[in-house]
Design a protein around this motif. Sequence first.
Motif, PDB file in Angstrom:
ATOM      1  N   GLY A 211       0.918  -1.224   0.089  1.00 26.47           N
ATOM      2  CA  GLY A 211       0.197  -0.023   0.035  1.00 26.47           C
ATOM      3  C   GLY A 211       0.950   1.249   0.132  1.00 26.47           C
ATOM      4  O   GLY A 211       0.490   2.176  -0.638  1.00 26.47           O
ATOM      5  N   GLN A 212       1.863   1.414   0.716  1.00 28.43           N
ATOM      6  CA  GLN A 212       3.071   2.535   0.835  1.00 28.43           C
ATOM      7  C   GLN A 212       3.474   2.507  -0.571  1.00 28.43           C
ATOM      8  O   GLN A 212       3.877   3.569  -1.178  1.00 28.43           O
ATOM      9  N   THR A 213       3.832   1.335  -1.331  1.00 33.71           N
ATOM     10  CA  THR A 213       4.334   1.289  -2.730  1.00 33.71           C
ATOM     11  C   THR A 213       3.568   2.032  -3.597  1.00 33.71           C
ATOM     12  O   THR A 213       3.841   2.872  -4.313  1.00 33.71           O
ATOM     13  N   LEU A 214       2.255   1.776  -3.441  1.00 33.73           N
ATOM     14  CA  LEU A 214       1.136   2.231  -4.177  1.00 33.73           C
ATOM     15  C   LEU A 214       0.898   3.521  -4.105  1.00 33.73           C
ATOM     16  O   LEU A 214       0.785   4.534  -4.983  1.00 33.73           O
ATOM     17  N   LEU A 215       0.978   4.185  -2.903  1.00 39.14           N
ATOM     18  CA  LEU A 215       0.801   5.524  -2.535  1.00 39.14           C
ATOM     19  C   LEU A 215       1.970   6.543  -3.057  1.00 39.14           C
ATOM     20  O   LEU A 215       1.533   7.598  -3.778  1.00 39.14           O
ATOM     21  N   ILE A 216       3.144   6.110  -2.975  1.00 41.95           N
ATOM     22  CA  ILE A 216       4.312   6.981  -3.225  1.00 41.95           C
ATOM     23  C   ILE A 216       4.145   6.799  -4.876  1.00 41.95           C
ATOM     24  O   ILE A 216       4.687   7.780  -5.308  1.00 41.95           O
ATOM     25  N   SER A 217       4.010   5.802  -5.470  1.00 39.67           N
ATOM     26  CA  SER A 217       3.976   5.584  -6.857  1.00 39.67           C
ATOM     27  C   SER A 217       2.836   6.450  -7.738  1.00 39.67           C
ATOM     28  O   SER A 217       2.844   7.222  -8.518  1.00 39.67           O
ATOM     29  N   VAL A 218       1.517   6.482  -6.927  1.00 41.82           N
ATOM     30  CA  VAL A 218       0.515   7.340  -7.632  1.00 41.82           C
ATOM     31  C   VAL A 218       0.957   8.752  -7.348  1.00 41.82           C
ATOM     32  O   VAL A 218       0.721   9.443  -8.294  1.00 41.82           O
ATOM     33  N   LEU A 219       1.313   9.034  -6.357  1.00 42.16           N
ATOM     34  CA  LEU A 219       1.634  10.635  -6.002  1.00 42.16           C
ATOM     35  C   LEU A 219       2.738  11.147  -7.057  1.00 42.16           C
ATOM     36  O   LEU A 219       2.763  12.143  -7.779  1.00 42.16           O
TER      37      LEU A 219
ATOM     38  N   ILE B 107      21.362   7.532  -7.075  1.00 43.58           N
ATOM     39  CA  ILE B 107      22.296   8.735  -6.613  1.00 43.58           C
ATOM     40  C   ILE B 107      21.350   9.755  -6.535  1.00 43.58           C
ATOM     41  O   ILE B 107      21.522  10.504  -5.479  1.00 43.58           O
ATOM     42  N   GLN B 108      20.143   9.920  -7.209  1.00 39.08           N
ATOM     43  CA  GLN B 108      19.524  11.096  -6.975  1.00 39.08           C
ATOM     44  C   GLN B 108      18.752  11.059  -5.861  1.00 39.08           C
ATOM     45  O   GLN B 108      18.750  12.229  -5.098  1.00 39.08           O
ATOM     46  N   LEU B 109      18.121   9.816  -5.520  1.00 38.64           N
ATOM     47  CA  LEU B 109      17.726   9.701  -3.880  1.00 38.64           C
ATOM     48  C   LEU B 109      18.615  10.241  -2.898  1.00 38.64           C
ATOM     49  O   LEU B 109      18.299  10.951  -1.847  1.00 38.64           O
ATOM     50  N   VAL B 110      19.701   9.590  -2.891  1.00 37.22           N
ATOM     51  CA  VAL B 110      20.627   9.775  -1.749  1.00 37.22           C
ATOM     52  C   VAL B 110      21.221  11.159  -1.535  1.00 37.22           C
ATOM     53  O   VAL B 110      21.196  11.722  -0.749  1.00 37.22           O
TER      54      VAL B 110
ATOM     55  N   GLU C 109      11.563  13.838   5.357  1.00 39.17           N
ATOM     56  CA  GLU C 109      11.036  12.545   5.735  1.00 39.17           C
ATOM     57  C   GLU C 109      11.483  11.608   4.598  1.00 39.17           C
ATOM     58  O   GLU C 109      11.479  12.102   3.504  1.00 39.17           O
ATOM     59  N   PRO C 110      11.734  10.282   4.665  1.00 41.43           N
ATOM     60  CA  PRO C 110      12.063   9.427   3.436  1.00 41.43           C
ATOM     61  C   PRO C 110      10.920   9.630   2.386  1.00 41.43           C
ATOM     62  O   PRO C 110      11.137   9.574   1.107  1.00 41.43           O
ATOM     63  N   PHE C 111       9.640   9.697   2.969  1.00 38.64           N
ATOM     64  CA  PHE C 111       8.583   9.709   2.039  1.00 38.64           C
ATOM     65  C   PHE C 111       8.539  11.018   1.151  1.00 38.64           C
ATOM     66  O   PHE C 111       8.471  10.929  -0.027  1.00 38.64           O
TER      67      PHE C 111
ATOM     68  N   VAL D  40      13.492   3.658  -3.416  1.00 36.60           N
ATOM     69  CA  VAL D  40      13.168   4.555  -1.975  1.00 36.60           C
ATOM     70  C   VAL D  40      13.727   3.722  -0.649  1.00 36.60           C
ATOM     71  O   VAL D  40      13.888   4.454   0.301  1.00 36.60           O
ATOM     72  N   SER D  41      13.669   2.593  -0.887  1.00 35.80           N
ATOM     73  CA  SER D  41      14.072   1.738   0.380  1.00 35.80           C
ATOM     74  C   SER D  41      15.287   2.092   0.894  1.00 35.80           C
ATOM     75  O   SER D  41      15.589   1.979   2.159  1.00 35.80           O
ATOM     76  N   VAL D  42      16.292   2.725   0.279  1.00 32.34           N
ATOM     77  CA  VAL D  42      17.537   3.261   0.838  1.00 32.34           C
ATOM     78  C   VAL D  42      17.456   4.285   1.741  1.00 32.34           C
ATOM     79  O   VAL D  42      18.537   4.501   2.259  1.00 32.34           O
ATOM     80  N   LEU D  43      16.468   4.884   1.551  1.00 35.39           N
ATOM     81  CA  LEU D  43      16.309   5.996   2.497  1.00 35.39           C
ATOM     82  C   LEU D  43      15.264   5.861   3.826  1.00 35.39           C
ATOM     83  O   LEU D  43      15.367   6.469   4.735  1.00 35.39           O
ATOM     84  N   GLY D  44      15.175   4.432   4.081  1.00 37.08           N
ATOM     85  CA  GLY D  44      14.649   3.899   4.998  1.00 37.08           C
ATOM     86  C   GLY D  44      12.902   3.981   5.226  1.00 37.08           C
ATOM     87  O   GLY D  44      12.389   3.588   6.139  1.00 37.08           O
ATOM     88  N   TYR D  45      12.591   4.115   3.747  1.00 38.63           N
ATOM     89  CA  TYR D  45      10.985   4.337   3.754  1.00 38.63           C
ATOM     90  C   TYR D  45      10.579   2.756   3.524  1.00 38.63           C
ATOM     91  O   TYR D  45      11.263   2.007   2.502  1.00 38.63           O
ATOM     92  N   VAL D  46       9.791   2.301   4.195  1.00 42.33           N
ATOM     93  CA  VAL D  46       9.292   0.735   4.483  1.00 42.33           C
ATOM     94  C   VAL D  46       8.078   0.518   3.384  1.00 42.33           C
ATOM     95  O   VAL D  46       7.013   0.774   3.485  1.00 42.33           O
ATOM     96  N   GLU D  47       8.338   0.388   2.099  1.00 45.97           N
ATOM     97  CA  GLU D  47       7.695  -0.061   0.976  1.00 45.97           C
ATOM     98  C   GLU D  47       8.111  -1.441   0.746  1.00 45.97           C
ATOM     99  O   GLU D  47       8.608  -2.111   1.787  1.00 45.97           O
ATOM    100  N   LEU D  48       7.492  -1.930  -0.417  1.00 44.34           N
ATOM    101  CA  LEU D  48       7.474  -3.444  -0.541  1.00 44.34           C
ATOM    102  C   LEU D  48       8.716  -4.068  -0.422  1.00 44.34           C
ATOM    103  O   LEU D  48       9.008  -5.134   0.019  1.00 44.34           O
ATOM    104  N   LEU D  49       9.763  -3.403  -1.058  1.00 48.24           N
ATOM    105  CA  LEU D  49      11.105  -4.234  -1.113  1.00 48.24           C
ATOM    106  C   LEU D  49      11.681  -4.063   0.334  1.00 48.24           C
ATOM    107  O   LEU D  49      12.411  -5.216   0.757  1.00 48.24           O
TER     108      LEU D  49
END
Length: 220
Positions: free
Chosen positions: A24-32, A73-76, A90-92, A167-176
């Motif tokens: 659900g978190q993966t879907l949320l960040i993807s849709v936005l 690299i962009q995310l980090v 925040e990571p999100f 986005v998981s590298v930032l600590g955001y708990v998505e599916l991966l």
Amino acid sequence: MSNNMSFFSGFQPHDLLFMAEAAGQTLLISVLSISTGTVFGIIFGWMLQSGNWVVRAILGTVLDVFRSVPLLIQLVLFFNFFPIMGWPLEPFAAGTFVLSLYTASLVAQVARGGIEAVGKPMRRAARSLGMSYWQDMRYVVWPIGLRAVFPAWVGVALGVMKDSALVSVLGYVELLRASQILITRTQEPFIILAVAGAFYFVLSYPLSKYSQKLEERWAS
């Protein structure tokens, strides 16, 4: 006293719920990210096609950077840049911001291609009927051009949905990220990755199927 102490537990039903919440978190960040990036991408695509050479040169260079530099690299960089400037994110929020820019850089080229797909004779015909520039864009260019590049946009959207795993590298708990946590605890990578793959399929399939039906409707 038994010496057979297990430090790991197997995959449990509540772990499946944990992965569903992460999906659900993966879907949320993807849709936005996809929706925001698409809106700005269309605007940027129009500017690349209709702007003067200065706008095209500057905007094109900026968008090329976002398309060329690996998303990881962009995310980090962005996640660590804002705290330095005194604006911790925040990571999100950081993930959504970067994914939106990345999506916009890809959609911009798609949108520009859609505009250029409408031939000049058709646009001249629209203007000869008394349409203004914006009426021409609204009633002629966008309906025809966006249909022409809709499959390409679907490919971008599906790719961004899968890329959201970074986005998981930032600590955001998505599916991966949730899968990595469970693999560490259960030591059952095959089962967990299979379940994660199934969740990604469930998230992606409706968009793919809907786009296919929409294209068939337009073709009929």
